[in-house]
Design a protein around this motif. Structure first.
Motif, short mmCIF file in Angstrom:
data_model
loop_
_atom_site.label_atom_id
_atom_site.label_comp_id
_atom_site.label_asym_id
_atom_site.label_seq_id
_atom_site.Cartn_x
_atom_site.Cartn_y
_atom_site.Cartn_z
N PHE A 1456 34.84 40.57 44.56
CA PHE A 1456 35.67 39.37 44.64
C PHE A 1456 34.87 38.10 44.41
CE2 PHE A 1456 38.86 41.78 47.37
CZ PHE A 1456 39.76 41.86 46.33
N SER A 1457 33.59 38.17 44.72
CA SER A 1457 32.75 36.98 44.57
C SER A 1457 32.26 36.76 43.16
CB SER A 1457 31.55 37.08 45.53
OG SER A 1457 30.80 38.26 45.25
N ASP A 1458 32.49 37.71 42.27
CA ASP A 1458 32.02 37.56 40.90
C ASP A 1458 32.74 36.40 40.22
OD1 ASP A 1458 30.44 39.70 41.33
OD2 ASP A 1458 31.65 41.14 40.20
N PRO A 1459 32.01 35.58 39.48
CA PRO A 1459 32.67 34.44 38.80
C PRO A 1459 33.65 34.87 37.72
CG PRO A 1459 30.36 34.64 38.13
CD PRO A 1459 30.54 35.58 39.28
N LYS A 1460 33.43 36.07 37.14
CA LYS A 1460 34.31 36.56 36.07
C LYS A 1460 35.29 37.60 36.58
CE LYS A 1460 31.03 35.79 32.30
NZ LYS A 1460 30.32 36.43 31.15
N PHE A 1461 35.59 37.55 37.87
CA PHE A 1461 36.46 38.58 38.45
C PHE A 1461 37.82 38.62 37.78
CE2 PHE A 1461 39.79 39.69 41.52
CZ PHE A 1461 39.41 40.98 41.82
N GLN A 1462 38.46 37.46 37.62
CA GLN A 1462 39.80 37.43 37.05
C GLN A 1462 39.80 37.87 35.59
OE1 GLN A 1462 41.56 33.61 37.72
NE2 GLN A 1462 41.97 34.01 39.86
N SER A 1463 38.82 37.42 34.83
CA SER A 1463 38.78 37.82 33.42
C SER A 1463 38.52 39.32 33.28
CB SER A 1463 37.69 37.02 32.69
OG SER A 1463 36.42 37.25 33.27
N ASP A 1464 37.68 39.89 34.16
CA ASP A 1464 37.43 41.33 34.10
C ASP A 1464 38.70 42.11 34.48
OD1 ASP A 1464 34.83 40.92 33.37
OD2 ASP A 1464 34.01 41.10 35.40
N MET A 1465 39.41 41.64 35.49
CA MET A 1465 40.66 42.29 35.87
C MET A 1465 41.66 42.24 34.72
SD MET A 1465 40.84 43.65 38.93
CE MET A 1465 42.59 43.59 39.27
#
Length: 1488
Positions: A1456-1465
């Motif tokens: 969840f803390s990854d900066p690219k979490f939403q783009s990876d999802m």
């Protein structure tokens, strides 16, 4: 000096604002240096001692001063410190106090001087002290003093003109305070402007607000010696020595030591100042100019004897024994008393200037008596009213009396002012207000205070009617007092920006920075739930700080003619304590909990009035019984069922009592005629309000016992609790006549009819709506539908449905709203769904419900809460029907235009405020909000604490676990709808019934196991209806899949056995076939050879004929080429003269008939004209006859057949020298065009004669060529016939050859088949027996799949959260129950054996999956369930297995803390890649 500071830090009290560090030492040295320079003859030890005293004494508490003096005396026993004479400074301070109309209090003068001295040695100074300690007056007095001394040209240059800039750092954000991006902040702008001033004028930046470790840290560089403000954008502002930072704070308990050490401290206490100076200043200000004698009377009769007595009472009773709803101090109480005296001692209240001295004295004493009760005693908790009355009993009257000045000055009982309540059947229930002693007396006091523009704070327990009392009062005094009310409701998410915008939008802008009420009127801002804004990290409330800045400094821009009226429940349960610096500005009134007699009067008046509208006499007599019973239920439940964390919503209040009577008022007289009927109605309504909120059987049984007791004791009824809660429980609704125009709220006794109606309406709903809903109408489902329908049919009826996922909250709500003919609206959360999107949605439903007046159900679930501010808006809608500042000005005006139609129907004024009020009322009446919430976790409890309207303004319905009957009904219906259910020896109905019973058994046993699991390991496992539905759905899908898988295996083996049998039968047939093929092959060979010879002979003849045709074709082509050459030569000759001919024809076309007609005007035509006409062969006279025909004849002249006579004549004439077109044009233009035509005709005739022989030659040759082509075509046709015959013969021959080859191939294939069949029979003779045995075993396994897959589906649905022993216990229990139910099942069931794939498990084991049985079971639970797996993996076994097994499928590992979490999802969802989210926190609600 160091010894003094060390002893001080050890022996003095520990205070947040004490500092004895190096910065404090430095400040002593700075002050000592200044003192030494001022008087160089002083001894250094005396200078140092005085510096230590003067720099430290200002910050000490009163109790620490003697000890500090003793420390100095012990350390410097021989030193003698002279008292400092401040001379002009002290005198000017006293003058300034007089100008400010304040008293010359010695302590205040001393603190002002101390502030001056501290300013001289510190750049930053903090004024610390509780409210009403004189902090603001202190620095304001010093500001005026220094400025006046400079204007008097005082020789001391320390006295300069002073300009102060006041701001509250906690009422704005950090970006607004210091700036962000390119925008300047408020503090940075003030400091920038002050630093740019190069005069000697002092600049004080006053931060009037709490100091915490957040915003003040940015001031550290300012408070240091470099005096530099460093901004986030990289800018630095160097401050001048003429500037000072002043902090006005209540305490420094959350300030960092670094901040405390950087500032000088001046500590002020309320005790040192006292309340008497305020009273003296108030008397002088309020009554001094009016009359000296009145001033003296007040001083003599109030200030000295009574107020001192009151102070004694306050310090003894109020502080020690009498609990206050919201804390106040002595000065605040005195200010409140003075406010009331200001209202009472006035001409409006009956005080006349012509009174005698005795009358004045008597009036003042009576007014003081009345005011003292409603100031000192107004904030006391109602439980201590008697104690307060005991103090006043010998001196004054008590709470039950008011001061009447209408006739004779006297105290009268409040009952004399109560008006009789008259029931109005047209009035909506929530607008009914029954006057009581509490409503009358508090409305009276508040009205008096508002009449002199004093602020009021009304508090009291929830549900006592505070908001309704204030709202109705504002409506009543709106015109008589010229007051315009503005309504604001606070919640936990309210921000200071929204508060500021709301206030500014309600006021009129008269100048650039001046906001005021309408001309000649006063604006009263009514803020409900004022203590709801949540505390920041360090305890501040920005909206409250903004309001404090408004009422304290009045510098929120510049606001005039505005009064604040606040209301809230006491702190607790989500409501926060307010800073005393804010509450001290208000007259505090505590509305008590109504007494039982008061409650009886309120609800009896309403119910008795309602029953008087056509009900029978027996029903009318039940008014007092119903009222007493309801009140007893309420009193008992608030005493015995207290809120706890698991029962956070057990916050019962008088709103719940009102809802009971609102439900009773829904019936019609004709439907309730008997006592038993009204009794059952009461049971139903009290159950809907209180019973439906209870969460467990213990509380429900308690409530049933209570109702059963009241039925016998209050109603004298023979009905028992079993009669109203058993099989024939009471049900009410308006569904029985659902298609009628006049639907009535009536008791439902025919449940079968009700179920039929619900099923019909469900079919209609599924037909009309896009989303299909499948429902089973078991008992609890019917109850919930009736409860929701009851809420939706009520005006302003809102509901909060609480239940775990899959309980049916949304489905039942949609069906209920459909049956109530209400439009259903729900959010559709999309990518980047924002607060603006949510408010646009709210605007849409506001317009539907408010403008179109269509009933609308807004369904909102906890999964749609993208931002917590969504709930703030909903909280506002529930409370007031609107969202502050949701409409922009350009949107609001068209809205009000459309409201005018509704407003005209209601016959209301058409001013904007009334129009908007009408719109809001329409929205509240038509819009029904249904909140669907889950009780899992703490989220709902926290939200209900932050947004109390979710509980207070909604009817709650707790969705409990499905009962056994419901579980069986749901399972039976779903299983019966399965069309591909397996056929066994057991009757299908019996099998389905057994499976349905087992579904129920599994769900209940899993729930019991979860309780034991929680008790043993403190780990909560939820067994929800969604788990139950997943069990059934997973069972049916897995059963179908496994049956197809095993049937495929069985089919393959059975097919193998059939093939073996067929092989034996086919071997003999192949041998016969092989024998028959030999004679067929010989005959076919002979026929093929004869056909080949015939083909060769015919092919030779065809080739000979083709050569002849080819030669003749070449000859014909040669003749055609010769014809073309001659024709092209003739055409070339014609092409030479054609341009000249076309030019002549064009000239003829362009001849003007009018010009030709000019010839008529000539008696003797010119010679050129005559010559041209002669060339044409016509006379001039003839040419004049018909000009049009003449021109047409020239255009269409037959040029290919010109007679020789005419040509000879033409040649003769054109050979003349004057037959030139250009020369003729000078005589007559038409004649020139004719001459051109003549020349062209002559040329064309010459060429035509030359070409004519060639044309004839071409014609002759073409005739010969045509004849040759015809002969050639005949020969080609004959040749084509020959070719077709040859081709046909070739095809026949090829077919014969192919047939011969096929026979040869068939022979070879038959021989090969015979060989393979013999080998197959010999090799598979032993396998046939094993295959037959396996087919039989698979048949048994397919039957046992019914039980095996059922247990496997149960394991996947329920066993995941449990550890191994609990899983084994459940599996053993379930297996035994399945066998008892005679459901086919294997003897030794295992999850891995039923759903596991050995090859897949082997592959997973290679990829780091542990080989133990639990891990293999977990792998199946993770991969074959309906839901995404949430794995508790302390040893990282599952993590390693997933990473290894799915890496080839482009597995993505994220946090969840990854900066690219939403783009990876987004990438994984779009492309179907697996994704592993690591390190999920336990409180992640979305994964529970």
């Amino acid at each position: 000096m160091t010894q003094l500071y060390q002893l001080s830090s050890q022996q003095l009290s520990q205070q947040d604002h004490y500092d004895f560090g190096m910065r404090a030492v430095k400040s002593v040295l700075v002050m000592a240096g200044a003192l030494k320079r001022a008087d160089i003859n002083q001894p250094e030890d005396a200078v140092l001692i005085r510096a230590m005293r003067d720099s430290n004494v200002p910050k000490f508490l009163k109790d620490d001063l003697p000890l500090f003096s003793a420390l100095i005396s012990d350390l410097f026993p021989t030193a003698i410190i002279k008292e400092v004479d401040y001379g002009d400074l002290q005198k000017q301070i006293e003058i300034s106090l007089d100008k400010m109309k304040l008293q010359r209090v010695p302590n205040l003068i001393t603190k002002t001087i101390q502030l001056f001295e501290t300013f001289n040695v510190r750049f930053g100074v903090m004024l610390v002290g509780n409210t009403n300690s004189g902090k603001t007056s202190c620095y304001k007095c010093l500001e005026m003093t220094m400025s006046d001394l400079r204007r008097l040209n005082h020789q001391d240059q320390r006295y300069q003109l002073v300009a102060s800039y006041v701001l509250n750092p906690k009422c704005i954000s950090m970006g607004e305070l210091y700036g962000e991006n390119v925008q300047d902040g408020l503090a940075s702008q003030i400091m920038r402007e002050a630093a740019a001033d190069e005069t000697n004028e002092k600049k004080w930046v006053v931060f009037d607000g709490p100091v915490d470790a957040l915003w003040i840290e940015n001031m550290n560089t300012v408070l240091d010696d470099n005096m530099m403000l460093c901004l986030a954008n990289g800018q630095r502002i160097k401050l001048r020595t003429q500037m000072r930072m002043l902090f006005e704070v209540q305490d420094l308990r959350v300030a960092s030591p670094a901040t405390v050490s950087r500032c000088g401290m001046v500590y002020l206490t309320q005790e040192d100042l006292g309340w008497l100076p305020y009273v003296q200043s108030w008397v002088e200000t309020e009554f001094g100019p009016r009359e000296i004698q009145l001033n003296g009377n007040i001083q003599r009769h109030i200030c000295y004897p009574y107020l001192k007595n009151m102070s004694t009472m306050s310090s003894t009773k109020s502080e020690k024994h009498l609990r206050k709803t919201i804390g106040t101090n002595d000065t605040q109480q005195v200010v409140s008393l003075c406010n009331l005296l200001e209202a009472f001692i006035s001409d409006k209240y009956g005080f006349k200037a012509t009174m005698t001295a005795d009358s004045r004295k008597r009036f003042i004493l009576y007014a003081f008596t009345f005011g003292c009760i409603w100031s000192v005693g107004a904030s006391i908790d109602d439980k201590h009213h008697e104690d307060m009355s005991d103090f006043f009993r010998d001196r004054f009257q008590m709470y039950s009396y008011y001061l009447d000045t209408s006739n004779e000055l006297s105290f009268k009982h409040w009952n004399d002012k109560i008006e009789e309540f008259a029931y109005d059947p047209t009035e909506q229930f929530f607008n009914m207000l029954v006057p009581t002693v509490d409503t009358v007396r508090y409305s009276y006091i508040i009205e008096q205070l508002l009449s002199i523009n004093k602020r009021v704070y009304l508090t009291g327990p929830t549900g006592t009617g505070k908001s309704q009392v204030l709202a109705k009062l504002l409506v009543q005094i709106q015109e008589p007092r010229s007051i315009d009310p503005v309504y604001i409701i606070f919640s936990a998410q309210t921000t200071s920006m929204v508060t500021q915008m709301t206030i500014e939008n309600k006021l009129e802008k008269t100048r650039k920075a001046l906001l005021t009420a309408k001309p000649g009127r006063q604006t009263c801002i009514f803020i409900d739930d004022v203590n709801m804004p949540q505390l920041e990290e360090y305890g501040a409330q920005p909206p409250i700080e903004l309001l404090r800045l408004l009422v304290d400094k009045r510098i929120l821009k510049f606001i005039e003619n505005v009064t604040l009226l606040c209301c809230s429940a006491p702190p607790g349960g989500g409501r926060n304590p307010l800073t005393p610096r804010f509450t001290r500005h208000f007259n505090m009134l505590s509305l008590p909990q109504p007494a039982q007699a008061t409650l009886f009067k309120i609800f009896f008046s309403i119910l008795n009035g309602f029953f008087g509208q056509g009900f029978t006499d027996p029903v009318k007599k039940m008014s007092d019984t119903i009222t007493n019973a309801t009140i007893e239920v309420y009193i008992r439940i608030i005493k015995e069922k207290l809120p706890i964390p698991s029962k956070f919503h057990y916050t019962f209040n008088l709103r719940d009592v009102s809802k009971v009577f609102q439900g009773v008022l829904m019936v019609k007289p004709g439907l309730v005629r008997e006592v038993d009927q009204v009794t059952r109605l009461w049971v139903h309504e009290v159950s809907r309000v209180f019973y439906d909120r209870l969460i467990n059987d213990i509380d429900r049984d308690w409530f049933k016992e209570l109702v059963g007791d009241l039925l016998g004791r209050q109603f004298k009824s023979r009905m028992t609790k079993d009669d109203v809660y058993g099989a024939s429980k009471v049900l009410y609704g308006d569904i029985l006549k659902i298609d009628s125009d006049n639907r009535e709220y009536e008791e439902i006794k025919d449940v079968a009819k009700l179920v039929k109606i619900l099923e019909d309406k469900l079919d209609d709903y599924n037909t009309e709506c896009n989303s299909k809903t499948r429902l089973v109408f078991f008992g609890d489902a019917i109850d919930h539908i009736l409860r929701i329908s009851r809420i939706l049919r009520q005006p302003r009826g809102n509901a909060m449905l609480i239940g775990v996922g899959g309980s049916g909250k949304q489905s039942l709500t949609r069906l209920s709203a459909y049956m109530q003919n209400q439009q259903i609206q729900s959010l559709e959360i999309t990518k980047n769904f924002s607060i603006d999107n949510f408010q646009d949605f709210l605007k849409k439903i506001f317009q539907i419900s408010g403008l179109q007046e269509k009933p609308l159900c807004f369904l909102f679930t906890d999964s749609q809460i993208v931002y917590e501010s969504f709930l703030e808006d909903i909280n506002n809608i529930l409370n007031s029907g609107e969202v502050p500042n949701i409409w922009k000005p350009e949107e609001k005006q068209p809205l009000l235009e459309e409201v005018k139609k509704i407003n005209a129907r209601l016959k209301r004024p058409e001013d904007p405020d009334t129009l908007y009020k009408t719109f809001v009322e329409s929205v509240r009446n038509q819009l029904h909000i249904v909140l669907c919430m889950s009780p899992v976790g703490d989220a709902l409890r926290v939200r209900c604490r932050k947004f109390p309207a979710m509980v207070d303004c909604c009817t709650l319905d707790w969705f409990s676990s499905w009962p056994a009957e419901a579980l069986v009904s749901v399972a039976t219906k779903i299983l019966e709808q399965e069309t591909d259910f397996p056929q066994t020896d057991i009757p299908q109905k019996q099998l389905i019934d057994s499976l349905a019973q087992m579904c129920m058994e599994i769900h209940i046993s899993a729930k019991d196991c979860a309780d034991k699991f929680e008790a043993a390991l403190k780990r909560k496992v939820y067994t929800t209806p969604k788990s139950y539905l997943d069990l059934i759905g997973l069972y049916l899908s897995s059963l179908k899949r496994k049956r197809e898988e095993l049937q495929l295996k069985q089919k393959r083996l059975s097919g193998g056995l059939v093939k073996l049998k067929m092989a034996n039968e086919q071997v003999a047939g192949l041998q016969v076939t092989l024998t028959d093929l030999k004679p067929q092959l010989e005959e076919s060979s002979i026929k093929v050879q004869a056909a080949l010879e015939k083909v060769n002979q015919d092919s030779y003849l065809a080739s000979q004929q083709e050569e002849l045709v080819k030669a003749e074709t070449e000859e014909v082509n040669k003749k055609a080429q010769d014809v073309k050459i001659i024709a092209d030569d003739a055409q070339a000759d014609l092409d030479v003269v054609m341009p000249e001919l076309e030019k002549a024809l064009k000239a003829v076309e362009q001849m003007d008939e009018n010009e030709i007609k000019i010839v008529r005007t000539y008696n003797n035509p010119p010679q050129a004209v005559v010559m041209v006409l002669e060339a044409l062969g016509i006379s001039a006279k003839k040419a004049m006859i018909d000009v049009g025909s003449f021109v047409s004849s020239l255009k269409n002249y037959p040029r290919d057949n010109i007679p020789d006579k005419i040509l000879n004549n033409l040649k003769k004439i054109i050979s003349r020298e004057d037959f030139v077109p250009d020369l003729i044009r000078t005589k007559a233009k038409p004649a020139a065009d004719m001459a051109t035509w003549c020349l062209a005709m002559n040329t064309y005739s010459i060429v035509s004669k030359k070409v004519e022989p060639k044309k004839r030659k071409v014609a002759e040759m073409m005739a010969i060529l045509d004849q040759a082509n015809k002969e050639l075509a005949v020969k080609e046709a004959e040749l084509q016939k020959v070719k077709m015959a040859v081709k046909k013969l070739q095809q026949e021959t090829a077919e014969m050859a192919q047939k011969k080859q096929d026979l040869e191939n068939l022979k070879l294939l038959t021989e090969a088949r015979l060989d393979r069949a013999q080998k197959l029979i010999s090799l598979t003779a032993s396998e046939a027996e094993r295959w037959a045995r396996t087919v039989e075993e698979l048949g048994v396994a397919i039957i046992n799949l019914i039980g095996d897959v059922f247990l496997a589906a149960a394991s996947i649905s329920y066993n995941g959260p449990f550890t191994g022993p609990y899983r084994n216990e459940l599996i053993t229990h379930w297996t035994d129950k399945v066998k008892e139910a005679q459901i086919p099942v294997s003897e030794k069931f295992t999850l891995v054996g039923t759903l596991g794939d050995p090859l897949q498990l082997r592959d997973w084991t290679i990829h780091k999956l542990p080989s133990d049985s639990v891990s293999q079971e977990n792998s199946i639970l993770a991969t074959q369930g309906y839901r995404w797996p949430l794995m508790i993996d302390p040893q990282q076994q599952a993590n390693n297995w997933i990473k290894s097994s799915f890496q080839d499928l482009k597995l993505k590992v994220v946090k969840f803390s990854d900066p690219k979490f939403q783009s990876d999802m987004r990438l994984c969802i779009t492309n179907g890649y697996p994704i592993l989210i690591q390190d999920i926190e336990e409180n992640s609600r979305s994964f529970n």
